[in-house]
Each structure stands twice: as C-alpha cells, then as structure tokens.
Design an enzyme around this catalytic site. Structure first.
Site, mmCIF file in Angstrom:
data_model
loop_
_atom_site.group_PDB
_atom_site.id
_atom_site.type_symbol
_atom_site.label_atom_id
_atom_site.label_comp_id
_atom_site.label_asym_id
_atom_site.label_seq_id
_atom_site.Cartn_x
_atom_site.Cartn_y
_atom_site.Cartn_z
ATOM 1 N N ILE A 17 0.840 -1.205 0.000
ATOM 2 C CA ILE A 17 0.000 0.000 0.000
ATOM 3 C C ILE A 17 0.874 1.255 0.000
ATOM 4 N N LEU A 86 2.718 3.918 7.594
ATOM 5 C CA LEU A 86 2.212 2.621 7.125
ATOM 6 C C LEU A 86 3.130 1.465 7.495
ATOM 7 N N THR A 105 7.576 -4.313 15.860
ATOM 8 C CA THR A 105 7.421 -3.282 14.820
ATOM 9 C C THR A 105 6.135 -2.470 15.015
ATOM 10 N N THR A 135 -6.097 -0.933 10.294
ATOM 11 C CA THR A 135 -6.889 -1.973 9.630
ATOM 12 C C THR A 135 -8.246 -2.175 10.302
ATOM 13 N N ASP A 136 -9.190 -2.702 9.550
ATOM 14 C CA ASP A 136 -10.502 -3.035 10.139
ATOM 15 C C ASP A 136 -10.409 -4.251 11.070
ATOM 16 N N GLU A 137 -9.266 -4.984 11.014
ATOM 17 C CA GLU A 137 -9.161 -6.207 11.817
ATOM 18 C C GLU A 137 -9.132 -5.914 13.314
ATOM 19 N N TYR A 160 -1.544 -10.177 14.916
ATOM 20 C CA TYR A 160 -1.474 -9.010 14.017
ATOM 21 C C TYR A 160 -2.482 -7.943 14.431
ATOM 22 N N SER A 161 -3.758 -8.341 14.560
ATOM 23 C CA SER A 161 -4.772 -7.313 14.834
ATOM 24 C C SER A 161 -4.608 -6.726 16.229
ATOM 25 N N SER A 163 -1.737 -6.247 17.678
ATOM 26 C CA SER A 163 -0.626 -5.280 17.615
ATOM 27 C C SER A 163 -1.078 -3.991 16.932
ATOM 28 N N LYS A 164 -1.935 -4.103 15.923
ATOM 29 C CA LYS A 164 -2.439 -2.892 15.264
ATOM 30 C C LYS A 164 -3.391 -2.142 16.198
ATOM 31 N N ASN A 190 -7.135 -4.893 1.158
ATOM 32 C CA ASN A 190 -6.760 -4.288 -0.128
ATOM 33 C C ASN A 190 -6.335 -5.370 -1.124
ATOM 34 N N ARG A 291 -7.019 -21.628 9.458
ATOM 35 C CA ARG A 291 -6.152 -20.738 10.241
ATOM 36 C C ARG A 291 -6.638 -20.740 11.684
ATOM 37 N N TYR A 351 2.470 -24.111 4.537
ATOM 38 C CA TYR A 351 1.526 -24.957 3.814
ATOM 39 C C TYR A 351 1.834 -26.452 3.830
HETATM 40 P P1 NAD Z 1 3.408 -4.632 3.552
HETATM 41 O O1 NAD Z 1 3.777 -5.753 4.455
HETATM 42 O O2 NAD Z 1 3.267 -4.869 2.087
HETATM 43 O O3 NAD Z 1 4.477 -3.448 3.705
HETATM 44 C C1 NAD Z 1 5.006 -3.048 4.934
HETATM 45 C C2 NAD Z 1 6.232 -2.169 4.674
HETATM 46 O O4 NAD Z 1 6.748 -1.767 5.958
HETATM 47 C C3 NAD Z 1 7.360 -2.912 3.953
HETATM 48 O O5 NAD Z 1 7.882 -2.087 2.940
HETATM 49 C C4 NAD Z 1 8.393 -3.167 5.038
HETATM 50 O O6 NAD Z 1 9.717 -3.196 4.562
HETATM 51 C C5 NAD Z 1 8.152 -1.982 5.966
HETATM 52 N N1 NAD Z 1 8.553 -2.266 7.353
HETATM 53 C C6 NAD Z 1 8.260 -3.366 8.080
HETATM 54 N N2 NAD Z 1 8.822 -3.278 9.298
HETATM 55 C C7 NAD Z 1 9.467 -2.089 9.351
HETATM 56 C C8 NAD Z 1 10.224 -1.427 10.337
HETATM 57 N N3 NAD Z 1 10.456 -1.997 11.538
HETATM 58 N N4 NAD Z 1 10.731 -0.208 10.047
HETATM 59 C C9 NAD Z 1 10.528 0.370 8.833
HETATM 60 N N5 NAD Z 1 9.837 -0.230 7.852
HETATM 61 C C10 NAD Z 1 9.319 -1.448 8.106
HETATM 62 O O7 NAD Z 1 2.087 -4.030 4.180
HETATM 63 P P2 NAD Z 1 0.826 -3.348 3.468
HETATM 64 O O8 NAD Z 1 -0.147 -4.388 3.114
HETATM 65 O O9 NAD Z 1 1.292 -2.401 2.428
HETATM 66 O O10 NAD Z 1 0.231 -2.540 4.707
HETATM 67 C C11 NAD Z 1 0.652 -1.207 4.990
HETATM 68 C C12 NAD Z 1 -0.112 -0.684 6.174
HETATM 69 O O11 NAD Z 1 -1.508 -0.701 5.930
HETATM 70 C C13 NAD Z 1 0.091 -1.536 7.448
HETATM 71 O O12 NAD Z 1 0.173 -0.663 8.559
HETATM 72 C C14 NAD Z 1 -1.166 -2.393 7.521
HETATM 73 O O13 NAD Z 1 -1.468 -2.726 8.850
HETATM 74 C C15 NAD Z 1 -2.189 -1.447 6.928
HETATM 75 N N6 NAD Z 1 -3.348 -2.104 6.269
HETATM 76 C C16 NAD Z 1 -3.144 -3.089 5.339
HETATM 77 C C17 NAD Z 1 -4.244 -3.656 4.693
HETATM 78 C C18 NAD Z 1 -4.075 -4.706 3.626
HETATM 79 O O14 NAD Z 1 -5.073 -5.237 3.129
HETATM 80 N N7 NAD Z 1 -2.870 -5.040 3.205
HETATM 81 C C19 NAD Z 1 -5.540 -3.219 5.003
HETATM 82 C C20 NAD Z 1 -5.700 -2.208 5.961
HETATM 83 C C21 NAD Z 1 -4.593 -1.649 6.571
HETATM 84 P P1 TYD Z 2 -5.268 -12.662 3.813
HETATM 85 O O1 TYD Z 2 -5.052 -12.216 2.401
HETATM 86 O O2 TYD Z 2 -4.140 -13.267 4.563
HETATM 87 O O3 TYD Z 2 -5.855 -11.380 4.591
HETATM 88 P P2 TYD Z 2 -6.484 -11.296 6.104
HETATM 89 O O4 TYD Z 2 -6.278 -12.556 6.812
HETATM 90 O O5 TYD Z 2 -5.701 -10.178 6.691
HETATM 91 O O6 TYD Z 2 -7.929 -10.956 5.895
HETATM 92 O O7 TYD Z 2 -6.465 -13.699 3.843
HETATM 93 C C1 TYD Z 2 -7.734 -13.370 3.328
HETATM 94 C C2 TYD Z 2 -8.643 -14.549 3.570
HETATM 95 O O8 TYD Z 2 -8.196 -15.661 2.786
HETATM 96 C C3 TYD Z 2 -8.634 -15.024 4.996
HETATM 97 O O9 TYD Z 2 -9.958 -15.425 5.350
HETATM 98 C C4 TYD Z 2 -7.705 -16.229 5.000
HETATM 99 C C5 TYD Z 2 -7.902 -16.812 3.599
HETATM 100 N N1 TYD Z 2 -6.720 -17.477 3.010
HETATM 101 C C6 TYD Z 2 -6.839 -18.758 2.452
HETATM 102 O O10 TYD Z 2 -7.927 -19.354 2.455
HETATM 103 N N2 TYD Z 2 -5.738 -19.344 1.913
HETATM 104 C C7 TYD Z 2 -4.534 -18.730 1.899
HETATM 105 O O11 TYD Z 2 -3.537 -19.329 1.394
HETATM 106 C C8 TYD Z 2 -4.420 -17.410 2.445
HETATM 107 C C9 TYD Z 2 -3.106 -16.688 2.447
HETATM 108 C C10 TYD Z 2 -5.548 -16.818 2.985
#
Ligand code: NAD
Ligand code: TYD
Length: 354
Positions: A17, A86, A105, A135-137, A160-161, A163-164, A190, A291, A351
């Site tokens: 993101i 982020l 982190t 996050t919504d989690e 994860y959730s 910690s967020k 996303n 999971r 896996y």
């Molecule tokens: P991502 O894992 O793709 O990217 C995380 C980035 O943070 C990476 O570039 C990593 O190198 C950097 N990072 C990790 N630890 C670090 C540290 N200690 N110091 C500096 N940089 C560090 O994550 P993402 O999916 O892009 O998510 C970005 C943010 O958005 C996160 O805070 C996540 O909680 C939030 N978010 C993600 C989603 C989603 O669907 N992916 C949804 C809602 C919110």
């Molecule tokens: P994920 O992309 O890890 O996002 P989050 O757990 O943060 O919502 O997973 C999305 C959904 O897909 C979640 O319900 C777990 C499921 N999932 C699988 O069924 N198989 C997989 O290999 C992965 C990574 C996720």
C-alpha cells in the site's frame, strides 16, 4: 534543493500500500517533498517505485522505526510537516508463527515514531499532523450481519490485529496526553498490483499461473470486504488533507466476498487469459487446515468518509481484479524476484503441514 510547501514522511513506502501512496503523493503534489522511510524487510521492495524513484521531490531513507537514534537523526535531517505511517508487519499467518516481531514493529515502532515526532515538533506541534494507517481487523470478527463503524469497540483476535489495535491506542494516547495532532484510518482488505504473494489474492494468482494447488483455509466460507489499493491511496490523500484532527475514518468498498467465491472467480478469469479449457484451474482448489482463530467476517461501513469528506471507491471488484491479474501476468520478473529465497521457506512452513 527547491523550496517545497511541505515535507512529508511516509513510512513503509516500499511495501504494497505504501508504494501506491508514495506514487500518488509524488506525482500529484510536485510542491511536496516526499521522504520514504522503509526498513526493506521481506515485504519491502524498491522495485515497486522504479517509475518515480528519479523524481526530484522524492527521497528514500532506509531505516527501522524501532531504532530510536535513527528516527531522531531522520527528524533532525528533515523538517517534516506531517507523517503518514504505514510501516508494519502485515500478514496474519506470519503473526501466528512469530507474534513478537509484530509487537516489536507495530507496537514499539509506532510508539517510538510518536515519541520522536512529538519531541522534534515540540515548538510548533499544532502545525503538524501524524496520520496512522490501520486496519478493520482491530474490530474483531462479525457474524453473518452488521458492519464495523467508527464506534465499534475494538476486539482484536490475532497477534497481528492485537498489535495494530495497540498501535491505534498509542496514537490516541499521544493525542490526548501530549496534544500531538493525529488522524487514524481503518481500512478493509486491499488488493491490486505489487501485493506480496503471501496474501490470498496474489497467492492464488501466482499458484494458478504455475498450476500449483490453491490452498483454501477451512471451507472457504470466511468473508472479506475488498478494496482496490489505489482507492485506499486516494482515501488516505483525502483524509490527510481534509480529515479532522483527533478523528478516525473507516475505509471500505461495501464489497464483501466469500474466499471460495473469489478463488472461483480468479480461476474462471485466468483460464480464459491463459488459454486453458474452462474448469482447469478450479481443479487445483485444495481445502486445507483452517487458520487458528480465523475471523469469520469483516465488513466496513464507510459512510462517514463518504458523507463528510466525499470519498467513494472508483472501481468495481471484477474490473479491479482483472487489472490485478493482468499486472501479475505482465510482471512475472517481479514475482520471481520476491518469491525467491525466504518466500520458499515461508511457503513450506505455512503450507506443508496443512
Ligand atoms: P506490507 O507488508 O506490504 O508493507 C510493509 C512495509 O513496511 C514494507 O515495505 C516493510 O519493509 C516496511 N517495514 C516493516 N517493518 C518495518 C520497520 N520496523 N521499520 C521500517 N519499515 C518497516 O504491508 P501493506 O499491506 O502495504 O500494509 C501497509 C499498512 O496498511 C500496514 O500498517 C497495515 O497494517 C495497513 N493495512 C493493510 C491492509 C491490507 O489489506 N494489506 C488493510 C488495511 C490496513
Ligand atoms: P489474507 O489475504 O491473509 O488477509 P487477512 O487474513 O488479513 O484478511 O487472507 C484473506 C482470507 O483468505 C482469509 O480469510 C484467510 C484466507 N486465506 C486462504 O484461504 N488461503 C490462503 O492461502 C491465504 C493466504 C488466505
């Protein structure tokens, strides 16, 4: 260095993101200087930003948000007007394997950044803004009905959730206790380009391309609310510029899907694109062990963001998914690079026993 109207620190800008947020800000606001701070963990990849890395208003700094001396030096090197935070460990399955990395982190790193910013900004705190991306989690798991609103109590259930959620609380603590101007947003799942193939959608796309089993957890009945990553980046832009200090905004696309339905949709779409007979990819679907603590359903009510700040998602899911699949098909080098090395060990551990 030219005169810029603002200098903004974006943390985690080399991730999924973050790279879309950096790109949007660098290209839309040439009058801003955008500094991307990233530790470049397995999830961070500067190849995500190749197209804008030479822009005069962009700088990259490698560093860890938990490193107090490094963050203090960074805030001395640049006079930041705002932070968009982020950087995080972001994958639930990894948080189950290694929870303390997430505490380090997401909790300690965020608290360190809050403390560094407050100290550096102490003489003109009111002119600054610390925007925390969450996050919504944090709201926990819904049953078959209802939505998360900004008033839903926090009830995180994975490391994860949790910690967020903790980081969100620290952000509000710095607002109430130290007067740091903050804004928070909580977004749904996303999807889009540059998504690391450990998450559902890019993992399934990658495995379909390679004719590998498609591991669906449990019965595939869990529901997620999917938003195109560029729409999240636009929402962050809107909230950063128009949001109210001390407030939080939910971001989501009113777009709920059961996991198994997404996997079937991808299989059908990709059979056509890859010239395979209909039904070929669906044969790869494999139901695997669920999971631990798997949240059943997430669904965001984004009414406030829409009514108060005028943001709406721009893409329908099928359209966004098609763009995403096309990106992966045309960026196989990127996929090969991020799935070499450590990813292979992670994949085996995650896996092989399921
Ligand atoms: P991502 O894992 O793709 O990217 C995380 C980035 O943070 C990476 O570039 C990593 O190198 C950097 N990072 C990790 N630890 C670090 C540290 N200690 N110091 C500096 N940089 C560090 O994550 P993402 O999916 O892009 O998510 C970005 C943010 O958005 C996160 O805070 C996540 O909680 C939030 N978010 C993600 C989603 C989603 O669907 N992916 C949804 C809602 C919110
Ligand atoms: P994920 O992309 O890890 O996002 P989050 O757990 O943060 O919502 O997973 C999305 C959904 O897909 C979640 O319900 C777990 C499921 N999932 C699988 O069924 N198989 C997989 O290999 C992965 C990574 C996720």
């Amino acid at each position: 260095m030219p005169e810029y109207s603002k200098t903004i620190l974006i943390t985690g800008g080399a991730g999924f993101i973050g790279s879309h947020v950096v790109r949007l800000f660098v290209t839309k606001y040439p009058q801003y200087h955008i500094v991307n701070l990233d530790a470049l963990t397995y999830a961070g990849n500067l190849a995500n930003l190749k197209d804008i890395e030479a822009s005069p208003n962009y700088s990259f700094e490698r560093g860890d948000i938990t490193d107090e001396a490094r963050m203090t030096a960074l805030f001395a090197q640049y006079t930041f007007d705002g932070v968009i935070h982020l950087a995080a460990e972001s994958h639930v399955d990894r948080s189950i394997m290694d929870p303390l990395a997430f505490v380090r982190t997401n909790v300690l790193g965020t608290a360190n950044l809050l403390q560094t910013a407050s100290t550096a900004w102490k003489n003109n705190l009111q002119e600054k803004l610390f925007y925390h991306v969450s996050t919504d989690e944090v709201y926990g798991s819904l049953g078959d009905t209802g939505f998360f609103t900004e008033e839903t109590p926090y009830d995180p259930r994975s490391p994860y959730s949790a910690s967020k959620a903790s980081s969100d609380h620290f952000v509000m603590a710095w607002y109430h206790t130290y007067g740091l101007p903050v804004i928070l947003s909580n977004c749904s799942n996303n999807y889009g380009s540059n998504h690391f193939p450990e998450k559902l959608i890019p993992l399934m796309i990658n495995n379909i391309i390679n004719s590998k089993p498609l591991p669906v957890y449990g019965k595939g009945a869990n529901v997620r609310d999917w938003l195109y990553v560029e729409d999240h980046a636009r929402a962050i832009d809107t909230i950063f510029h128009k949001g109210k200090t001390g407030e939080k905004y939910n971001i989501g696309g009113f777009n709920e899907w059961k996991n198994i339905d997404i996997v079937y949709l991808l299989c059908g779409m990709m059979d056509k694109k890859l010239g395979r007979p209909a039904g070929t990819s669906a044969e790869l679907i494999t139901f695997v062990k669920d999971r631990a603590g798997h949240d059943l359903r997430y669904a965001i009510d984004a009414t406030r963001l829409n009514k108060e700040l005028g943001w709406t998602p721009s893409l329908q899911f099928e359209e966004g998914l098609e763009k995403t699949v096309d990106w992966y098909l045309s960026h196989q080098d990127w996929v090969r690079e991020v799935t070499s090395g450590d990813y292979q060990n992670y994949y085996k551990e995650q896996y092989s026993k399921r």
